[in-house]
Design a protein around this motif. Structure first.
Motif, PDB file in Angstrom:
ATOM      1  N   ALA A  51       0.829  -1.215   0.000  1.00  0.00           N
ATOM      2  CA  ALA A  51       0.000   0.000   0.000  1.00  0.00           C
ATOM      3  C   ALA A  51       0.863   1.265   0.000  1.00  0.00           C
ATOM      4  CB  ALA A  51      -0.940  -0.013   1.203  1.00  0.00           C
ATOM      5  N   LEU A  52       2.081   1.153   0.542  1.00  0.00           N
ATOM      6  CA  LEU A  52       2.995   2.303   0.527  1.00  0.00           C
ATOM      7  C   LEU A  52       3.713   2.449  -0.816  1.00  0.00           C
ATOM      8  CD1 LEU A  52       4.731   1.984   4.039  1.00  0.00           C
ATOM      9  CD2 LEU A  52       3.003   3.649   3.343  1.00  0.00           C
ATOM     10  N   GLY A  53       3.487   1.510  -1.704  1.00  0.00           N
ATOM     11  CA  GLY A  53       4.084   1.621  -3.030  1.00  0.00           C
ATOM     12  C   GLY A  53       5.288   0.724  -3.247  1.00  0.00           C
ATOM     13  N   ILE A  54       5.531  -0.195  -2.301  1.00  0.00           N
ATOM     14  CA  ILE A  54       6.668  -1.113  -2.458  1.00  0.00           C
ATOM     15  C   ILE A  54       6.163  -2.416  -3.069  1.00  0.00           C
ATOM     16  CG2 ILE A  54       8.429  -2.417  -1.205  1.00  0.00           C
ATOM     17  CD1 ILE A  54       8.018  -0.047   0.921  1.00  0.00           C
ATOM     18  N   HIS A  55       6.638  -2.717  -4.242  1.00  0.00           N
ATOM     19  CA  HIS A  55       6.086  -3.853  -4.971  1.00  0.00           C
ATOM     20  C   HIS A  55       7.120  -4.939  -5.261  1.00  0.00           C
ATOM     21  CE1 HIS A  55       2.693  -1.018  -6.573  1.00  0.00           C
ATOM     22  NE2 HIS A  55       2.694  -1.129  -5.266  1.00  0.00           N
ATOM     23  N   ALA A  56       8.334  -4.778  -4.733  1.00  0.00           N
ATOM     24  CA  ALA A  56       9.376  -5.798  -4.929  1.00  0.00           C
ATOM     25  C   ALA A  56       9.749  -6.385  -3.570  1.00  0.00           C
ATOM     26  CB  ALA A  56      10.597  -5.184  -5.602  1.00  0.00           C
ATOM     27  N   LEU A  65       8.247 -18.543   0.944  1.00  0.00           N
ATOM     28  CA  LEU A  65       7.891 -17.821  -0.284  1.00  0.00           C
ATOM     29  C   LEU A  65       6.564 -18.327  -0.852  1.00  0.00           C
ATOM     30  CD1 LEU A  65       8.779 -15.973  -2.805  1.00  0.00           C
ATOM     31  CD2 LEU A  65       9.505 -18.144  -3.798  1.00  0.00           C
ATOM     32  N   LEU A  66       6.447 -19.638  -0.944  1.00  0.00           N
ATOM     33  CA  LEU A  66       5.233 -20.208  -1.548  1.00  0.00           C
ATOM     34  C   LEU A  66       3.995 -19.865  -0.717  1.00  0.00           C
ATOM     35  CD1 LEU A  66       6.677 -23.660  -2.649  1.00  0.00           C
ATOM     36  CD2 LEU A  66       5.990 -21.771  -4.143  1.00  0.00           C
ATOM     37  N   LYS A  67       4.131 -19.934   0.593  1.00  0.00           N
ATOM     38  CA  LYS A  67       2.993 -19.588   1.467  1.00  0.00           C
ATOM     39  C   LYS A  67       2.596 -18.132   1.288  1.00  0.00           C
ATOM     40  CE  LYS A  67       3.433 -22.907   5.207  1.00  0.00           C
ATOM     41  NZ  LYS A  67       4.623 -23.182   6.036  1.00  0.00           N
ATOM     42  N   LYS A  68       3.596 -17.266   1.186  1.00  0.00           N
ATOM     43  CA  LYS A  68       3.289 -15.841   1.037  1.00  0.00           C
ATOM     44  C   LYS A  68       2.665 -15.548  -0.328  1.00  0.00           C
ATOM     45  CE  LYS A  68       6.319 -13.962   4.506  1.00  0.00           C
ATOM     46  NZ  LYS A  68       7.633 -13.362   4.828  1.00  0.00           N
ATOM     47  N   GLN A  69       3.104 -16.266  -1.334  1.00  0.00           N
ATOM     48  CA  GLN A  69       2.504 -16.057  -2.656  1.00  0.00           C
ATOM     49  C   GLN A  69       1.025 -16.443  -2.640  1.00  0.00           C
ATOM     50  OE1 GLN A  69       5.364 -18.130  -5.148  1.00  0.00           O
ATOM     51  NE2 GLN A  69       6.335 -16.180  -5.701  1.00  0.00           N
ATOM     52  N   VAL A  70       0.712 -17.486  -1.895  1.00  0.00           N
ATOM     53  CA  VAL A  70      -0.700 -17.873  -1.768  1.00  0.00           C
ATOM     54  C   VAL A  70      -1.465 -16.804  -0.974  1.00  0.00           C
ATOM     55  CG1 VAL A  70      -2.291 -19.557  -0.763  1.00  0.00           C
ATOM     56  CG2 VAL A  70      -0.242 -20.342  -1.977  1.00  0.00           C
ATOM     57  N   ALA A  71      -0.861 -16.386   0.165  1.00  0.00           N
ATOM     58  CA  ALA A  71      -1.542 -15.401   1.021  1.00  0.00           C
ATOM     59  C   ALA A  71      -1.778 -14.079   0.291  1.00  0.00           C
ATOM     60  CB  ALA A  71      -0.715 -15.155   2.282  1.00  0.00           C
ATOM     61  N   LEU A  72      -0.885 -13.750  -0.636  1.00  0.00           N
ATOM     62  CA  LEU A  72      -0.987 -12.463  -1.336  1.00  0.00           C
ATOM     63  C   LEU A  72      -1.510 -12.634  -2.767  1.00  0.00           C
ATOM     64  CD1 LEU A  72       2.391 -10.922  -0.091  1.00  0.00           C
ATOM     65  CD2 LEU A  72       0.103 -10.329   0.686  1.00  0.00           C
ATOM     66  N   ASN A  76      -1.660 -10.829  -7.167  1.00  0.00           N
ATOM     67  CA  ASN A  76      -1.019 -11.605  -8.218  1.00  0.00           C
ATOM     68  C   ASN A  76      -0.673 -10.757  -9.440  1.00  0.00           C
ATOM     69  OD1 ASN A  76      -0.050 -14.017  -8.899  1.00  0.00           O
ATOM     70  ND2 ASN A  76      -2.031 -15.099  -8.826  1.00  0.00           N
ATOM     71  N   GLY A  77       0.555 -10.873  -9.891  1.00  0.00           N
ATOM     72  CA  GLY A  77       0.938 -10.132 -11.084  1.00  0.00           C
ATOM     73  C   GLY A  77       1.413  -8.714 -10.797  1.00  0.00           C
ATOM     74  N   GLN A  78       1.155  -8.221  -9.591  1.00  0.00           N
ATOM     75  CA  GLN A  78       1.594  -6.855  -9.270  1.00  0.00           C
ATOM     76  C   GLN A  78       2.836  -6.848  -8.394  1.00  0.00           C
ATOM     77  OE1 GLN A  78      -1.768  -4.089  -8.233  1.00  0.00           O
ATOM     78  NE2 GLN A  78      -2.890  -6.007  -8.140  1.00  0.00           N
ATOM     79  N   GLN A  91      14.735 -27.876  -4.140  1.00  0.00           N
ATOM     80  CA  GLN A  91      13.648 -26.886  -4.063  1.00  0.00           C
ATOM     81  C   GLN A  91      13.451 -26.114  -5.364  1.00  0.00           C
ATOM     82  OE1 GLN A  91      11.560 -26.808  -1.763  1.00  0.00           O
ATOM     83  NE2 GLN A  91      12.571 -27.859  -0.068  1.00  0.00           N
ATOM     84  N   VAL A  92      14.371 -26.291  -6.303  1.00  0.00           N
ATOM     85  CA  VAL A  92      14.312 -25.490  -7.523  1.00  0.00           C
ATOM     86  C   VAL A  92      12.965 -25.651  -8.221  1.00  0.00           C
ATOM     87  CG1 VAL A  92      15.254 -25.248  -9.863  1.00  0.00           C
ATOM     88  CG2 VAL A  92      16.795 -25.353  -7.899  1.00  0.00           C
ATOM     89  N   LYS A  93      12.520 -26.885  -8.338  1.00  0.00           N
ATOM     90  CA  LYS A  93      11.289 -27.094  -9.106  1.00  0.00           C
ATOM     91  C   LYS A  93      10.069 -26.470  -8.435  1.00  0.00           C
ATOM     92  CE  LYS A  93      10.299 -31.830  -7.430  1.00  0.00           C
ATOM     93  NZ  LYS A  93      11.500 -32.004  -6.573  1.00  0.00           N
ATOM     94  N   THR A  94      10.126 -26.303  -7.113  1.00  0.00           N
ATOM     95  CA  THR A  94       8.951 -25.751  -6.430  1.00  0.00           C
ATOM     96  C   THR A  94       8.812 -24.242  -6.612  1.00  0.00           C
ATOM     97  OG1 THR A  94      10.025 -25.366  -4.288  1.00  0.00           O
ATOM     98  CG2 THR A  94       9.097 -27.557  -4.652  1.00  0.00           C
ATOM     99  N   ILE A  95       9.912 -23.530  -6.800  1.00  0.00           N
ATOM    100  CA  ILE A  95       9.790 -22.061  -6.860  1.00  0.00           C
ATOM    101  C   ILE A  95      10.268 -21.401  -8.152  1.00  0.00           C
ATOM    102  CG2 ILE A  95      10.054 -21.841  -4.342  1.00  0.00           C
ATOM    103  CD1 ILE A  95      12.859 -20.413  -5.336  1.00  0.00           C
ATOM    104  N   ILE A  96      11.025 -22.117  -8.969  1.00  0.00           N
ATOM    105  CA  ILE A  96      11.749 -21.402 -10.026  1.00  0.00           C
ATOM    106  C   ILE A  96      10.810 -20.721 -11.030  1.00  0.00           C
ATOM    107  CG2 ILE A  96      12.128 -23.263 -11.752  1.00  0.00           C
ATOM    108  CD1 ILE A  96      14.760 -20.720 -10.439  1.00  0.00           C
ATOM    109  N   ASN A  97       9.620 -21.259 -11.182  1.00  0.00           N
ATOM    110  CA  ASN A  97       8.684 -20.635 -12.120  1.00  0.00           C
ATOM    111  C   ASN A  97       7.727 -19.649 -11.439  1.00  0.00           C
ATOM    112  OD1 ASN A  97       9.596 -21.935 -14.574  1.00  0.00           O
ATOM    113  ND2 ASN A  97       8.920 -23.822 -13.576  1.00  0.00           N
ATOM    114  N   THR A  98       7.978 -19.365 -10.161  1.00  0.00           N
ATOM    115  CA  THR A  98       7.118 -18.399  -9.457  1.00  0.00           C
ATOM    116  C   THR A  98       7.866 -17.109  -9.113  1.00  0.00           C
ATOM    117  OG1 THR A  98       7.578 -18.930  -7.131  1.00  0.00           O
ATOM    118  CG2 THR A  98       6.086 -20.422  -8.306  1.00  0.00           C
ATOM    119  N   ILE A  99       9.164 -17.039  -9.437  1.00  0.00           N
ATOM    120  CA  ILE A  99       9.938 -15.848  -9.053  1.00  0.00           C
ATOM    121  C   ILE A  99      10.328 -15.030 -10.281  1.00  0.00           C
ATOM    122  CG2 ILE A  99      10.840 -16.888  -6.935  1.00  0.00           C
ATOM    123  CD1 ILE A  99      13.505 -17.373  -8.442  1.00  0.00           C
TER     124      ILE A  99
END
Ligand SMILES: *Cc1c(COP(=O)(O)O)cnc(C)c1O
Length: 231
Positions: A51-56, A65-72, A76-78, A91-99
């Protein structure tokens, strides 16, 4: 004070310090990208940062990471997701296509696994151990060129730059030395003009040392604790 007020004040203090460091270095503040390292905070706090404008956001554990991606997922996409920690090969296969960025390409076996698991090109920083600390991950500076050349055969990997972490207890003088050493190495690698490794960017600087990192040419600072003081 509300969490939002504290976050806002911390954010404002961080941006003031970034502005000051860029001015001293005759650089533009727009050239510096700020990644909020959210590894110690909840998705609720991350929503407030958003909300403060930080998007990274930067995270260092694949399960978190995966839990936070679900929670947020409403955002998505922003959000731009930066993985900044040691990544285990399994762990590569679990996250590499989500980052969006991997800051911690620290061994060739990891590159090989990414090549196997990635659906599309992954933007990576090659991690360099400039201080020579035994406990730190990363390639030795004199291994970096050969590493980039070896990565050429992995077409799923684009090396966008170099990353380092300075020792926690380094003096200011030592920080200047480590960061300028990485800057020189980055320029040398950029000059090789390798198609798969443009190497234009430097990921260096954390809460304690980002002003020095900017003075020495950092493009991306990864800031955690300075955001969350007082919460
Ligand atoms: C935790 C961490 C940061 C942020 O450190 P702070 O001191 O909290 O700003 C940056 N980069 C990496 C790789 C980290 O693990």
């Amino acid at each position: 004070m509300s969490t939002q007020t504290i976050l806002q004040a911390n954010y404002s203090s961080i941006t003031k310090q970034i502005d000051a460091a860029t001015q001293l270095a005759h650089r533009s503040k727009n050239d510096i990208k700020l990644v909020a390292v959210t590894k110690t905070v909840s998705p609720e706090i991350m929503t407030e940062l958003f909300a403060l404008g930080i998007h990274a956001f930067g995270e260092n554990r694949s399960d978190v990471l995966l839990k936070k991606q679900v929670a947020l997922s409403a955002l998505n996409g922003q959000i731009e997701w930066h993985f900044i920690g040691r990544l285990q090969s399994r762990q590569v296969k679990t996250i590499i296509n989500t980052i969006d960025y991997l800051h911690s390409l620290d061994r060739l076996s990891l590159a090989k696994e990414i090549q196997k698991r990635a659906d599309k090109t992954v933007r990576c920083f090659v991690q360099v151990n400039v201080s020579g600390e035994e406990s730190k991950a990363g390639f030795e500076p004199d291994e970096v060129q050969a590493t980039l050349e070896a990565i050429a055969s992995y077409d799923k990997i684009q090396v966008v730059g170099l990353m380092t972490m300075a020792p926690y207890d380094a003096t200011e003088e030592a920080l200047h030395q480590y960061f300028s050493q990485l800057k020189n190495l980055q320029v040398a690698m950029e000059d090789l003009s390798l198609a798969h490794a443009p190497c234009h960017q430097l990921s260096m600087g954390m809460s304690q040392d980002f002003s020095v990192a900017i003075a020495e040419g950092s493009d991306i600072v990864r800031i955690g604790s300075a955001f969350f003081e007082g919460i």
